[in-house]
Design an enzyme around this catalytic site. Structure first.
Site, PDB file in Angstrom:
ATOM      1  N   GLY A  29       0.841  -1.199   0.000  1.00  0.00           N
ATOM      2  CA  GLY A  29       0.000   0.000   0.000  1.00  0.00           C
ATOM      3  C   GLY A  29       0.870   1.240   0.000  1.00  0.00           C
ATOM      4  O   GLY A  29       2.100   1.162   0.118  1.00  0.00           O
ATOM      5  N   SER A  30       0.233   2.396  -0.098  1.00  0.00           N
ATOM      6  CA  SER A  30       0.992   3.643  -0.268  1.00  0.00           C
ATOM      7  C   SER A  30       1.791   3.999   0.981  1.00  0.00           C
ATOM      8  O   SER A  30       2.900   4.539   0.878  1.00  0.00           O
ATOM      9  CB  SER A  30       0.029   4.782  -0.623  1.00  0.00           C
ATOM     10  OG  SER A  30      -0.917   4.966   0.420  1.00  0.00           O
ATOM     11  N   GLY A  86       0.469  -0.827   6.387  1.00  0.00           N
ATOM     12  CA  GLY A  86      -0.574   0.170   6.576  1.00  0.00           C
ATOM     13  C   GLY A  86      -1.894  -0.474   6.935  1.00  0.00           C
ATOM     14  O   GLY A  86      -1.969  -1.684   7.170  1.00  0.00           O
ATOM     15  N   LYS A  98      -8.058  -4.154   6.577  1.00  0.00           N
ATOM     16  CA  LYS A  98      -7.021  -4.080   5.548  1.00  0.00           C
ATOM     17  C   LYS A  98      -7.543  -4.743   4.296  1.00  0.00           C
ATOM     18  O   LYS A  98      -8.561  -5.430   4.341  1.00  0.00           O
ATOM     19  CB  LYS A  98      -5.753  -4.793   6.035  1.00  0.00           C
ATOM     20  CG  LYS A  98      -4.946  -3.947   7.014  1.00  0.00           C
ATOM     21  CD  LYS A  98      -3.750  -4.678   7.563  1.00  0.00           C
ATOM     22  CE  LYS A  98      -2.770  -5.041   6.470  1.00  0.00           C
ATOM     23  NZ  LYS A  98      -2.459  -3.913   5.569  1.00  0.00           N
ATOM     24  N   GLY A  99      -6.850  -4.514   3.173  1.00  0.00           N
ATOM     25  CA  GLY A  99      -7.213  -5.240   1.971  1.00  0.00           C
ATOM     26  C   GLY A  99      -7.869  -4.420   0.888  1.00  0.00           C
ATOM     27  O   GLY A  99      -8.201  -4.938  -0.166  1.00  0.00           O
ATOM     28  N   GLU A 107      -0.902 -10.633   3.229  1.00  0.00           N
ATOM     29  CA  GLU A 107      -0.610  -9.770   4.393  1.00  0.00           C
ATOM     30  C   GLU A 107      -0.951 -10.512   5.668  1.00  0.00           C
ATOM     31  O   GLU A 107      -0.174 -10.556   6.623  1.00  0.00           O
ATOM     32  CB  GLU A 107      -1.424  -8.472   4.314  1.00  0.00           C
ATOM     33  CG  GLU A 107      -0.947  -7.539   3.232  1.00  0.00           C
ATOM     34  CD  GLU A 107      -1.829  -6.324   3.091  1.00  0.00           C
ATOM     35  OE1 GLU A 107      -3.028  -6.387   3.456  1.00  0.00           O
ATOM     36  OE2 GLU A 107      -1.328  -5.284   2.616  1.00  0.00           O
ATOM     37  N   LYS A 125      -7.343   7.306   9.209  1.00  0.00           N
ATOM     38  CA  LYS A 125      -7.720   5.885   9.257  1.00  0.00           C
ATOM     39  C   LYS A 125      -8.337   5.494  10.615  1.00  0.00           C
ATOM     40  O   LYS A 125      -8.800   4.362  10.796  1.00  0.00           O
ATOM     41  CB  LYS A 125      -6.486   5.011   9.005  1.00  0.00           C
ATOM     42  CG  LYS A 125      -5.680   5.341   7.762  1.00  0.00           C
ATOM     43  CD  LYS A 125      -6.463   5.144   6.505  1.00  0.00           C
ATOM     44  CE  LYS A 125      -5.626   5.314   5.243  1.00  0.00           C
ATOM     45  NZ  LYS A 125      -4.572   4.325   5.054  1.00  0.00           N
TER      46      LYS A 125
HETATM   47  O1  DER Z   1      -4.650  -3.123   1.131  1.00  0.00           O
HETATM   48  C1  DER Z   1      -3.987  -3.106   2.164  1.00  0.00           C
HETATM   49  O2  DER Z   1      -4.028  -4.020   3.016  1.00  0.00           O
HETATM   50  C2  DER Z   1      -3.196  -1.857   2.484  1.00  0.00           C
HETATM   51  O3  DER Z   1      -2.205  -2.154   3.448  1.00  0.00           O
HETATM   52  C3  DER Z   1      -4.168  -0.838   3.053  1.00  0.00           C
HETATM   53  O4  DER Z   1      -4.760  -1.420   4.174  1.00  0.00           O
HETATM   54  C4  DER Z   1      -3.509   0.472   3.404  1.00  0.00           C
HETATM   55  O5  DER Z   1      -3.136   1.084   2.200  1.00  0.00           O
HETATM   56  P1  DER Z   1      -2.691   2.628   2.187  1.00  0.00           P
HETATM   57  O6  DER Z   1      -1.454   2.702   3.062  1.00  0.00           O
HETATM   58  O7  DER Z   1      -2.388   2.887   0.736  1.00  0.00           O
HETATM   59  O8  DER Z   1      -3.841   3.432   2.713  1.00  0.00           O
END
Ligand code: DER
Length: 237
Positions: A29-30, A86, A98-99, A107, A125
């Site tokens: 993720g970002s 993340g 998550k996901g 993960e 979040k």
């Molecule tokens: O898809 C995931 O599990 C990512 O970790 C997500 O939960 C968080 O992505 P982000 O850091 O881009 O918001």
């Protein structure tokens, strides 16, 4: 501070937990991307040594390869020292959604066998109850008869007004199911209110044969680092 700057601050603080010689779960993720970049940078500078990375997605595997982070897998390392990743939502008990990036299965496989699981988020979040914002709870399902599974998922929570919807990519004629790294589909659950007991919901979801895994990470995170306008919270190493 922009959301990206907050994500980077949280990510860099999480990397303070990394010690030379560790076997690390590398998140997706970002936000996790900033942490993986930082690990690569410290390895290049010689400030970190003998790190082995276990990626949680093909995307993170590619990023880590490009940074020269030595990689392995769970077959070779069934227990990890630390994972950094993340989250889409974090509640007051450190339960996570998550996901939404589609990587929840790998993960959860990686992050469920880590001695420490450090979650990195910007303050947007933080939620009171998972799923209460109406955003999706992703469920990884096998492609075989996915509509059947989608209907059963929706029925599980019909008294909560839950709507289940297959995650797709593309528009119109080009619209097709999103396919995960594991060649499965994602059904998103949208709740109107509080899901109630998360463990009861988790058990009910996992009992459905066509379900592979869900995106609620319950009682797994050991530390959450939150970056907000007022600074970064989350206990240090
Ligand atoms: O898809 C995931 O599990 C990512 O970790 C997500 O939960 C968080 O992505 P982000 O850091 O881009 O918001």
């Amino acid at each position: 501070l922009t959301q990206d700057e907050l994500k980077k601050i949280a990510a860099y603080k999480a990397v303070d937990f990394v010690e030379s010689g560790m076997v690390l779960g590398l998140g997706t993720g970002s936000t996790a991307t900033f942490a993986v970049d930082r690990i690569g940078e410290l390895l290049k500078q010689g400030k970190l040594k003998n790190i082995i990375g276990i990626p949680t997605s093909k995307k993170t595997q590619q990023q880590a390869l490009s940074l020269g982070i030595p990689l392995s897998d769970l077959d070779s390392h069934p227990v990890l020292d630390l994972a950094i990743d993340g989250a889409d939502e974090v509640d007051g008990s450190l339960n996570l959604v998550k996901g939404r990036g589609g990587s929840l299965l790998r993960e959860k496989m990686v992050e469920s066998v880590c001695k420490q699981f450090v979650v990195i988020v910007d303050e947007s979040k933080i939620v009171h109850h998972l799923g209460s914002t109406g955003a999706s709870i992703p469920i990884e399902v096998i492609p075989f008869c996915w509509k059947f599974t989608e209907m059963r998922l929706q029925n599980l929570f019909k008294d909560l007004g839950c709507v289940a919807k297959l995650r797709t990519i593309g528009e119109g004629q080009n619209e097709k199911p999103f396919v995960t790294d594991n060649a499965n589909y994602i059904v998103n659950l949208y709740f109107k209110g509080d899901i109630g007991d998360l463990n009861v919901a988790s058990d009910a979801i996992l009992r459905l044969p066509g379900v592979v895994e869900h995106g609620m990470f319950l009682n797994m995170a050991t530390t959450v680092i939150v970056a907000g306008e007022l600074g970064v919270t989350g206990d240090g190493p």
